[in-house]
Motif scaffolding. Structure first.
Motif, PDB file in Angstrom:
ATOM      1  N   LEU B  83      -5.997  23.014 -27.213  1.00  0.00           N
ATOM      2  CA  LEU B  83      -7.012  23.750 -27.942  1.00  0.00           C
ATOM      3  C   LEU B  83      -6.819  23.642 -29.445  1.00  0.00           C
ATOM      4  CD1 LEU B  83      -6.999  26.834 -25.633  1.00  0.00           C
ATOM      5  CD2 LEU B  83      -8.566  24.917 -25.632  1.00  0.00           C
ATOM      6  N   ALA B  84      -6.031  22.674 -29.882  1.00  0.00           N
ATOM      7  CA  ALA B  84      -5.740  22.579 -31.304  1.00  0.00           C
ATOM      8  C   ALA B  84      -6.912  22.001 -32.077  1.00  0.00           C
ATOM      9  CB  ALA B  84      -4.507  21.728 -31.531  1.00  0.00           C
ATOM     10  N   ALA B  85      -8.121  22.313 -31.641  1.00  0.00           N
ATOM     11  CA  ALA B  85      -9.318  21.891 -32.353  1.00  0.00           C
ATOM     12  C   ALA B  85      -9.267  20.404 -32.676  1.00  0.00           C
ATOM     13  CB  ALA B  85      -9.483  22.705 -33.621  1.00  0.00           C
ATOM     14  N   GLY B 359     -16.207  30.664 -27.393  1.00  0.00           N
ATOM     15  CA  GLY B 359     -16.177  29.206 -27.480  1.00  0.00           C
ATOM     16  C   GLY B 359     -15.967  28.723 -28.897  1.00  0.00           C
ATOM     17  N   GLY B 360     -16.231  29.570 -29.860  1.00  0.00           N
ATOM     18  CA  GLY B 360     -16.160  29.132 -31.249  1.00  0.00           C
ATOM     19  C   GLY B 360     -17.552  28.822 -31.690  1.00  0.00           C
ATOM     20  N   MET B 361     -18.110  29.687 -32.531  1.00  0.00           N
ATOM     21  CA  MET B 361     -19.521  29.598 -32.916  1.00  0.00           C
ATOM     22  C   MET B 361     -19.935  28.164 -33.235  1.00  0.00           C
ATOM     23  SD  MET B 361     -20.621  32.816 -33.210  1.00  0.00           S
ATOM     24  CE  MET B 361     -21.164  33.662 -34.671  1.00  0.00           C
ATOM     25  N   GLY B 362     -20.896  27.676 -32.498  1.00  0.00           N
ATOM     26  CA  GLY B 362     -21.442  26.361 -32.813  1.00  0.00           C
ATOM     27  C   GLY B 362     -20.759  25.225 -32.067  1.00  0.00           C
ATOM     28  N   TRP B 402      -5.365  35.469 -30.245  1.00  0.00           N
ATOM     29  CA  TRP B 402      -4.760  34.159 -30.379  1.00  0.00           C
ATOM     30  C   TRP B 402      -5.655  33.233 -31.209  1.00  0.00           C
ATOM     31  CZ3 TRP B 402      -5.510  30.065 -26.195  1.00  0.00           C
ATOM     32  CH2 TRP B 402      -4.741  28.945 -26.471  1.00  0.00           C
ATOM     33  N   ARG B 403      -6.933  33.229 -30.938  1.00  0.00           N
ATOM     34  CA  ARG B 403      -7.860  32.396 -31.710  1.00  0.00           C
ATOM     35  C   ARG B 403      -9.061  33.245 -32.103  1.00  0.00           C
ATOM     36  NH1 ARG B 403      -6.358  27.204 -31.687  1.00  0.00           N
ATOM     37  NH2 ARG B 403      -8.191  26.628 -32.846  1.00  0.00           N
ATOM     38  N   PRO B 404      -8.897  34.019 -33.183  1.00  0.00           N
ATOM     39  CA  PRO B 404      -9.960  34.977 -33.526  1.00  0.00           C
ATOM     40  C   PRO B 404     -11.297  34.311 -33.865  1.00  0.00           C
ATOM     41  CG  PRO B 404      -8.232  34.917 -35.192  1.00  0.00           C
ATOM     42  CD  PRO B 404      -7.742  34.121 -34.052  1.00  0.00           C
ATOM     43  N   ARG B 405     -11.297  33.024 -34.154  1.00  0.00           N
ATOM     44  CA  ARG B 405     -12.578  32.401 -34.485  1.00  0.00           C
ATOM     45  C   ARG B 405     -13.122  31.596 -33.310  1.00  0.00           C
ATOM     46  NH1 ARG B 405     -11.747  28.877 -38.984  1.00  0.00           N
ATOM     47  NH2 ARG B 405     -13.995  28.689 -39.091  1.00  0.00           N
ATOM     48  N   GLY B 406     -12.575  31.824 -32.106  1.00  0.00           N
ATOM     49  CA  GLY B 406     -13.081  31.113 -30.941  1.00  0.00           C
ATOM     50  C   GLY B 406     -12.165  29.970 -30.553  1.00  0.00           C
ATOM     51  N   LEU B 407     -12.364  29.487 -29.319  1.00  0.00           N
ATOM     52  CA  LEU B 407     -11.466  28.457 -28.799  1.00  0.00           C
ATOM     53  C   LEU B 407     -11.476  27.201 -29.651  1.00  0.00           C
ATOM     54  CD1 LEU B 407     -12.223  28.810 -24.994  1.00  0.00           C
ATOM     55  CD2 LEU B 407     -10.161  29.493 -26.200  1.00  0.00           C
ATOM     56  N   ASN B 410     -13.235  24.797 -35.379  1.00  0.00           N
ATOM     57  CA  ASN B 410     -13.516  24.029 -36.598  1.00  0.00           C
ATOM     58  C   ASN B 410     -14.749  23.156 -36.430  1.00  0.00           C
ATOM     59  OD1 ASN B 410     -12.546  21.965 -35.093  1.00  0.00           O
ATOM     60  ND2 ASN B 410     -11.400  21.042 -36.756  1.00  0.00           N
ATOM     61  N   ARG B 411     -15.420  22.949 -37.529  1.00  0.00           N
ATOM     62  CA  ARG B 411     -16.760  22.418 -37.489  1.00  0.00           C
ATOM     63  C   ARG B 411     -16.755  20.978 -37.955  1.00  0.00           C
ATOM     64  NH1 ARG B 411     -20.336  21.714 -41.384  1.00  0.00           N
ATOM     65  NH2 ARG B 411     -22.521  21.761 -40.773  1.00  0.00           N
ATOM     66  N   GLU B 412     -17.496  20.145 -37.236  1.00  0.00           N
ATOM     67  CA  GLU B 412     -17.665  18.758 -37.655  1.00  0.00           C
ATOM     68  C   GLU B 412     -18.888  18.685 -38.569  1.00  0.00           C
ATOM     69  OE1 GLU B 412     -16.757  15.180 -36.885  1.00  0.00           O
ATOM     70  OE2 GLU B 412     -14.975  16.425 -37.126  1.00  0.00           O
TER      71      GLU B 412
END
Lengths: 271, 430
Positions: B83-85, B359-362, B402-407, B410-412
């Motif tokens: 899940l390391a983005a 899921g992480g917005m977006g 653990w991941r307050p901004r979602g799983l 980070n945004r592409e």
């Protein structure tokens, strides 16, 4: 009205309850000139900007912008986004308002929204990847590249805009405003927070924009090294009223201006 | 290593134990027992002591462990492998792997009817998550009444097919269009609202739709719901053993009849619908309207100063998000064969929103992972009965810690600066 005048503000008055932020203010900004609005804190400079760009509706007054085609837009009657879209007046903000989570390049692409929307037939043609949209997007990318090169951020195109240093964010905001293809560029304290080298570079950029794009620039500024070096015309406000107007040297010698700045010489103003 | 702050840990643990004792006194300390003479009040104070002691030990162990492990955690576990983005390419590979797995799932030997049913349900939520992602993730409009559009889609299909005998494929665009117009209807009054206020109004809208469905007896049949909704057909070929005057699916293909054909078909149908949603979102993010949504999420004032019409931009997000909910709704109706207002309660909206946020917005893949976690796992662990909701809540708390901004947060960027074709970058484009 003067023929070469681009922006014409007449008898502008803006009251907030009992407080008159602007009181019967009139001035002109001409095409291909840099007009500076200066004044002590609380003189109403940013309020003028907010009236021009439709964020406030003035109580009294007329603001007309003459487009290159000769059409006259009465800004005080237009909705905020139409002023930018149709009258083509672009602005920057005192506290930078970039899309910080989006990349530098995306910031410049969002500025070309209306152009690209038309090219993509309001997304319909774009959804199916039509070639005319791809060509328009290519042109938009080239314009973005031109501006990135001009403000020295070509290598940072894919970085999030919020990660840039302060000075670069200021330049990016100016570039973003320029990407909307404006006829008048309004800058709200573009040199605030810049070091002397950066504000010197900013002077160069603004002079460059004026000579290359032949548009009018209206700026609010406290940094006198910017105002005095590059302005063609200076309007001095105090307590919402115009107290002096003229060339930088004439304004500097004006006793009313010296008085307004509490007796300090205009070269070292109280900021 | 720095010395362990024992006194702090002890004080902390004592406070926790006291609190536990206070809570346990009424809940564990007293017990009503039914005897032949009636109800009597028994006391079991030792239980209170056990509870306080357990909490004391647990809290002490936790804070000591925290002090010892914190530096290790920071070094290693903050970058968990999966899940390391992942960067764009890895994410693409993961996406395609998921698609291939999803397509291949019904063909694997261990797949049975039960698994496929659950996978279909999961895919409905994935599709709803992707649809809501347009509104919440991209345009940043917090919508707590998304299930209303899902309901509109479901009832559109049910009513159109029952009253006018229209087929599923004809109803699908109608359901989408109706849901989209409801999206616009909701959008207009809430345009000026942001954040919490918007959330409250959309929540109200969701309830209004549900209450209308409950009370408009003549049309919606009220709380009884609509049953006997036409089941899907394979482009006109029904999944039936035989139907007079019609060629059925198994007759047409010359294969023996099996009730599983419909299950397979429904699975692939929702997979196709969900993937359509995904591809659509993926494409529209790269179009000016998609970038305008994201810009609007970041700063509405700046958008207005760039000549972007916030009204139209927001309404388009609402309408498109609602449209996909409408598609999912009509699929739901045809799959169940029965709908009632029961299926469209607030908790559904909350789950879909939780999927998008977790899921992480977006993030599209993040939504799939979150849907598996929030819908898939509870389905598979039905044996745990009511404890699964406890686990559900616990999992959500853990993820937020653990991941307050979602799983996958980070945004592409939607586009990158292509390498230079021309020789002079300083040239002003005409």
């Amino acid at each position: 009205m003067m023929t070469d005048s681009l922006l014409c503000v007449e008898h502008l008055t803006m009251r907030f309850g009992g407080l008159s932020a602007i009181n019967d203010l009139s001035f002109h900004a001409k095409k291909n000139q840099i007009t500076a609005i200066i004044g002590p804190n609380g003189a109403g400079k940013t309020t003028v900007f907010n009236c021009l760009t439709g964020f406030y509706k003035p109580n009294v007054g007329k603001i007309s912008l003459t487009s290159p085609s000769g059409r006259i837009f009465l800004l005080e009657r237009m909705e905020g986004f139409r002023i930018a879209k149709e009258a083509r007046l672009a602005r920057t903000f005192q506290n930078i308002r970039l899309f910080t989570g989006m990349s530098v390049l995306e910031n410049l692409m969002v500025a070309q929204h209306n152009l690209l929307m038309r090219a993509s037939l309001y997304s319909l043609a774009g959804l199916f990847g039509s070639s005319s949209f791809r060509r328009a997007e290519q042109r938009a990318l080239e314009l973005a590249r031109y501006w990135l090169n001009k403000i020295g951020l070509l290598d940072y195109a894919d970085q999030p805009a919020g990660s840039l240093p302060y000075g670069s964010q200021r330049r990016l905001e100016i570039a973003r405003a320029m990407c909307t293809d404006p006829v008048l560029l309004c800058l709200d304290e573009p040199a605030a927070g810049l070091n002397p080298k950066e504000s010197y570079d900013l002077n160069g950029l603004l002079l460059d924009i004026r000579s290359e794009f032949q548009i009018g620039i209206l700026l609010i500024e406290h940094d006198m090294s910017v105002v005095m070096n590059i302005s063609d015309h200076v309007v001095v406000l105090d307590h919402g009223a115009r107290i002096a107007e003229g060339s930088p040297t004439a304004v500097q010698a004006d006793p009313a201006v010296i008085h307004a700045y509490l007796g300090t010489a205009p070269e070292e103003p109280t900021c | 290593m720095r010395d362990l702050r024992l006194t702090t840990a002890f004080r902390d643990a004592t406070a926790a134990a006291l609190l536990a004792a206070l809570l346990a006194l009424p809940m564990l300390g007293f017990q009503l027992t039914g005897t032949a003479q009636g109800l009597t009040l028994d006391t079991r104070f030792p239980w209170v002591g056990y509870a306080a002691l357990t909490v004391f030990c647990g809290r002490l162990a936790l804070s000591l462990a925290g002090q010892i492990l914190a530096p290790l955690f920071k070094a290693k576990l903050s970058l968990p492998f999966l899940l390391a983005a992942p960067p764009g390419r890895l994410r693409n590979i993961a996406g395609w792997t998921m698609v291939v797995l999803a397509i291949g799932l019904p063909l694997t030997p261990f797949t049975d009817r039960n698994l496929l049913d659950k996978a279909t349900l999961l895919l409905i939520y994935v599709m709803l998550g992707w649809g809501l992602n347009i509104v919440v993730g991209l345009a940043g409009l917090l919508d707590l009444g998304y299930v209303a559009f899902y309901a509109v889609g479901a009832y559109s299909y049910a009513l159109l097919s029952q009253n006018f005998g229209l087929s599923f494929w004809l109803c699908l665009p109608f359901a989408g269009a109706l849901a989209a117009s409801f999206g616009i209807l909701l959008g207009f009054p809430v345009l000026r609202l942001r954040g919490d206020y918007l959330a409250i109004v959309t929540l109200g809208f969701g309830e209004i739709v549900r209450v209308i469905l409950l009370n408009w007896q003549d049309v919606t049949n009220g709380p009884v719901g609509i049953s006997g909704i036409q089941r899907p057909s394979f482009f006109g070929l029904p999944f039936l053993a035989s139907q007079p005057g019609h060629t059925t699916f198994h007759e047409f293909f010359g294969i023996p009849f099996s009730t599983e054909h419909r299950i397979y078909f429904l699975y692939y149908l929702i997979l196709a619908l969900a993937l359509t949603t995904n591809i659509f979102t993926h494409r529209i993010r790269r179009l000016p309207i998609g970038r305008a949504w994201e810009a609007l999420r970041e700063d509405e004032t700046a958008c207005r100063s760039l000549g972007i019409d916030p009204t139209k931009t927001k309404l388009s997000a609402f309408a498109l998000g609602a449209m996909f909910a409408g598609f999912a709704g009509s699929f739901f109706a045809t799959r169940q064969g029965f709908i009632s207002p029961e299926s469209f309660t607030f908790i559904e909206s909350a789950i879909i929103l939780a999927i998008v946020v977790l899921g992480g917005m977006g993030s599209q893949i993040g939504i799939v992972l979150a849907a598996i976690l929030l819908v898939g796992l509870p389905e598979w662990f039905r044996e745990l009965q009511q404890y699964r909701m406890l686990a559900f809540g616990g999992a959500m708390v853990l993820i937020m810690l653990w991941r307050p901004r979602g799983l996958l947060a980070n945004r592409e960027p939607t586009l990158r600066l292509p390498p230079l074709a021309a020789e002079n970058p300083g040239e002003r484009p005409k």
